[in-house]
Design a protein around this motif. Sequence first.
Motif, PDB file in Angstrom:
ATOM      1  N   HIS A  36       0.812  -1.215   0.000  1.00  0.00           N
ATOM      2  CA  HIS A  36       0.000   0.000   0.000  1.00  0.00           C
ATOM      3  C   HIS A  36       0.849   1.269   0.000  1.00  0.00           C
ATOM      4  O   HIS A  36       0.358   2.327  -0.411  1.00  0.00           O
ATOM      5  N   TYR A  37       2.093   1.187   0.431  1.00  0.00           N
ATOM      6  CA  TYR A  37       2.984   2.340   0.293  1.00  0.00           C
ATOM      7  C   TYR A  37       3.055   2.744  -1.170  1.00  0.00           C
ATOM      8  O   TYR A  37       2.903   3.913  -1.519  1.00  0.00           O
ATOM      9  N   LEU A  38       3.317   1.778  -2.027  1.00  0.00           N
ATOM     10  CA  LEU A  38       3.447   2.062  -3.455  1.00  0.00           C
ATOM     11  C   LEU A  38       2.183   2.718  -3.995  1.00  0.00           C
ATOM     12  O   LEU A  38       2.242   3.713  -4.716  1.00  0.00           O
ATOM     13  N   GLY A  39       1.032   2.185  -3.636  1.00  0.00           N
ATOM     14  CA  GLY A  39      -0.219   2.751  -4.129  1.00  0.00           C
ATOM     15  C   GLY A  39      -0.442   4.175  -3.667  1.00  0.00           C
ATOM     16  O   GLY A  39      -0.837   5.038  -4.460  1.00  0.00           O
ATOM     17  N   ILE A  40      -0.197   4.443  -2.392  1.00  0.00           N
ATOM     18  CA  ILE A  40      -0.392   5.791  -1.856  1.00  0.00           C
ATOM     19  C   ILE A  40       0.581   6.767  -2.513  1.00  0.00           C
ATOM     20  O   ILE A  40       0.194   7.867  -2.926  1.00  0.00           O
ATOM     21  N   LEU A  41       1.840   6.377  -2.635  1.00  0.00           N
ATOM     22  CA  LEU A  41       2.840   7.242  -3.255  1.00  0.00           C
ATOM     23  C   LEU A  41       2.527   7.473  -4.735  1.00  0.00           C
ATOM     24  O   LEU A  41       2.617   8.593  -5.240  1.00  0.00           O
ATOM     25  N   ASP A  42       2.134   6.426  -5.428  1.00  0.00           N
ATOM     26  CA  ASP A  42       1.813   6.546  -6.852  1.00  0.00           C
ATOM     27  C   ASP A  42       0.583   7.419  -7.078  1.00  0.00           C
ATOM     28  O   ASP A  42       0.565   8.243  -8.005  1.00  0.00           O
ATOM     29  N   ASP A  43      -0.434   7.276  -6.265  1.00  0.00           N
ATOM     30  CA  ASP A  43      -1.643   8.089  -6.430  1.00  0.00           C
ATOM     31  C   ASP A  43      -1.325   9.580  -6.378  1.00  0.00           C
ATOM     32  O   ASP A  43      -1.913  10.375  -7.118  1.00  0.00           O
ATOM     33  N   GLY A  64      -2.372   9.612 -25.074  1.00  0.00           N
ATOM     34  CA  GLY A  64      -1.121   9.222 -24.433  1.00  0.00           C
ATOM     35  C   GLY A  64      -1.294   9.086 -22.949  1.00  0.00           C
ATOM     36  O   GLY A  64      -2.281   9.549 -22.380  1.00  0.00           O
ATOM     37  N   GLY A  65      -0.330   8.437 -22.342  1.00  0.00           N
ATOM     38  CA  GLY A  65      -0.398   8.238 -20.916  1.00  0.00           C
ATOM     39  C   GLY A  65       0.976   8.091 -20.298  1.00  0.00           C
ATOM     40  O   GLY A  65       1.955   7.815 -20.987  1.00  0.00           O
ATOM     41  N   VAL A  66       1.024   8.301 -19.009  1.00  0.00           N
ATOM     42  CA  VAL A  66       2.260   8.153 -18.242  1.00  0.00           C
ATOM     43  C   VAL A  66       2.324   6.724 -17.723  1.00  0.00           C
ATOM     44  O   VAL A  66       1.383   6.243 -17.100  1.00  0.00           O
ATOM     45  N   PHE A  67       3.426   6.058 -18.000  1.00  0.00           N
ATOM     46  CA  PHE A  67       3.652   4.685 -17.545  1.00  0.00           C
ATOM     47  C   PHE A  67       4.828   4.677 -16.578  1.00  0.00           C
ATOM     48  O   PHE A  67       5.814   5.390 -16.780  1.00  0.00           O
ATOM     49  N   ALA A  68       4.751   3.858 -15.553  1.00  0.00           N
ATOM     50  CA  ALA A  68       5.855   3.682 -14.606  1.00  0.00           C
ATOM     51  C   ALA A  68       6.904   2.763 -15.209  1.00  0.00           C
ATOM     52  O   ALA A  68       6.578   1.752 -15.827  1.00  0.00           O
ATOM     53  N   LEU A  69       8.157   3.121 -15.031  1.00  0.00           N
ATOM     54  CA  LEU A  69       9.266   2.287 -15.488  1.00  0.00           C
ATOM     55  C   LEU A  69      10.078   1.708 -14.334  1.00  0.00           C
ATOM     56  O   LEU A  69      10.551   0.581 -14.407  1.00  0.00           O
ATOM     57  N   GLU A  70      10.249   2.504 -13.293  1.00  0.00           N
ATOM     58  CA  GLU A  70      11.133   2.069 -12.203  1.00  0.00           C
ATOM     59  C   GLU A  70      10.789   2.850 -10.946  1.00  0.00           C
ATOM     60  O   GLU A  70      10.475   4.036 -11.009  1.00  0.00           O
ATOM     61  N   GLN A  71      10.842   2.170  -9.798  1.00  0.00           N
ATOM     62  CA  GLN A  71      10.657   2.823  -8.508  1.00  0.00           C
ATOM     63  C   GLN A  71      11.696   2.301  -7.523  1.00  0.00           C
ATOM     64  O   GLN A  71      12.076   1.143  -7.593  1.00  0.00           O
ATOM     65  N   HIS A  72      12.099   3.189  -6.643  1.00  0.00           N
ATOM     66  CA  HIS A  72      12.991   2.820  -5.549  1.00  0.00           C
ATOM     67  C   HIS A  72      12.349   3.353  -4.271  1.00  0.00           C
ATOM     68  O   HIS A  72      12.258   4.562  -4.074  1.00  0.00           O
ATOM     69  N   LEU A  73      11.882   2.450  -3.410  1.00  0.00           N
ATOM     70  CA  LEU A  73      11.218   2.831  -2.163  1.00  0.00           C
ATOM     71  C   LEU A  73      12.181   2.759  -0.988  1.00  0.00           C
ATOM     72  O   LEU A  73      12.970   1.819  -0.879  1.00  0.00           O
ATOM     73  N   THR A  74      12.075   3.757  -0.121  1.00  0.00           N
ATOM     74  CA  THR A  74      12.862   3.794   1.108  1.00  0.00           C
ATOM     75  C   THR A  74      11.906   3.993   2.278  1.00  0.00           C
ATOM     76  O   THR A  74      11.089   4.913   2.259  1.00  0.00           O
ATOM     77  N   TYR A  75      12.004   3.127   3.269  1.00  0.00           N
ATOM     78  CA  TYR A  75      11.166   3.213   4.465  1.00  0.00           C
ATOM     79  C   TYR A  75      12.027   3.747   5.596  1.00  0.00           C
ATOM     80  O   TYR A  75      13.080   3.196   5.890  1.00  0.00           O
ATOM     81  N   SER A 114       7.945   9.554   6.598  1.00  0.00           N
ATOM     82  CA  SER A 114       8.049   8.125   6.881  1.00  0.00           C
ATOM     83  C   SER A 114       8.658   7.304   5.752  1.00  0.00           C
ATOM     84  O   SER A 114       9.230   6.248   6.004  1.00  0.00           O
ATOM     85  N   ALA A 115       8.500   7.746   4.511  1.00  0.00           N
ATOM     86  CA  ALA A 115       8.985   6.953   3.386  1.00  0.00           C
ATOM     87  C   ALA A 115       9.180   7.865   2.183  1.00  0.00           C
ATOM     88  O   ALA A 115       8.665   8.988   2.143  1.00  0.00           O
ATOM     89  N   ALA A 116       9.920   7.350   1.215  1.00  0.00           N
ATOM     90  CA  ALA A 116      10.136   8.085  -0.034  1.00  0.00           C
ATOM     91  C   ALA A 116      10.177   7.096  -1.183  1.00  0.00           C
ATOM     92  O   ALA A 116      10.562   5.934  -1.010  1.00  0.00           O
ATOM     93  N   MET A 117       9.765   7.579  -2.345  1.00  0.00           N
ATOM     94  CA  MET A 117       9.855   6.770  -3.555  1.00  0.00           C
ATOM     95  C   MET A 117      10.435   7.627  -4.668  1.00  0.00           C
ATOM     96  O   MET A 117       9.873   8.664  -5.019  1.00  0.00           O
ATOM     97  N   GLU A 118      11.562   7.191  -5.167  1.00  0.00           N
ATOM     98  CA  GLU A 118      12.118   7.803  -6.368  1.00  0.00           C
ATOM     99  C   GLU A 118      11.560   7.019  -7.542  1.00  0.00           C
ATOM    100  O   GLU A 118      11.503   5.787  -7.508  1.00  0.00           O
ATOM    101  N   ALA A 119      11.101   7.727  -8.566  1.00  0.00           N
ATOM    102  CA  ALA A 119      10.447   7.046  -9.681  1.00  0.00           C
ATOM    103  C   ALA A 119      10.890   7.610 -11.026  1.00  0.00           C
ATOM    104  O   ALA A 119      11.228   8.786 -11.141  1.00  0.00           O
ATOM    105  N   LEU A 120      10.847   6.740 -12.006  1.00  0.00           N
ATOM    106  CA  LEU A 120      11.073   7.111 -13.395  1.00  0.00           C
ATOM    107  C   LEU A 120       9.839   6.685 -14.172  1.00  0.00           C
ATOM    108  O   LEU A 120       9.439   5.519 -14.125  1.00  0.00           O
ATOM    109  N   ASN A 121       9.207   7.643 -14.810  1.00  0.00           N
ATOM    110  CA  ASN A 121       8.022   7.392 -15.617  1.00  0.00           C
ATOM    111  C   ASN A 121       8.312   7.809 -17.052  1.00  0.00           C
ATOM    112  O   ASN A 121       9.233   8.589 -17.316  1.00  0.00           O
TER     113      ASN A 121
END
Length: 165
Positions: A36-43, A64-75, A114-121
């Motif tokens: 659920h971290y991923l879902g909350i961060l992605d939303d 067109g749309g934005v697609f996720a390519l990579e995520q790095h989560l840190t708790y 509490s957490a961070a997500m670095e993402a490439l879309n």
Amino acid sequence: MGRWPTYDEVGALPCGDRMVVPPEYGDENGHLNVRHYLGILDDAEWVVFEQVGLGSDLAQRGIGGVFALEQHLTYRREVAVGDEVSVGVRLLGRTGRMIHLMSYLANHTHGEVSAAMEALNCYVDLGTRRLTTIPQEQADGLDRVIAEAAALPWQPMLSGTITPR
């Protein structure tokens, strides 16, 4: 050299809605379950994408749309069921087809990040299902938000594993 932002710094970023972590998001320890971290961060990313015109309108019209390519989560800190949270999003940069960003989970119950997500879309032509150039109007919106973030007095700590190509 980047650093972990403070709670107040995350609060100054464009952000998604506040929510209270519901019981169904919990794990056996009473924590927010990892999935659920991923879902909350992605939303929360989609809040920013909507603001610059890269959200549901283009996708619903089949453009067109934005697609996720990579995520790095840190708790970093525990989030429990019942805690009130929101996500601040910082756009870091873009190429013609890629968007690099950080999302930070702020725990308002405890006043901490509490957490961070670095993402490439990436941006995809929904007709061909292939990467394509971000439309100019939306690219200009991204550039405006990226410039606002670049002017902040702190630089984010990055994973070192995500690089827009």
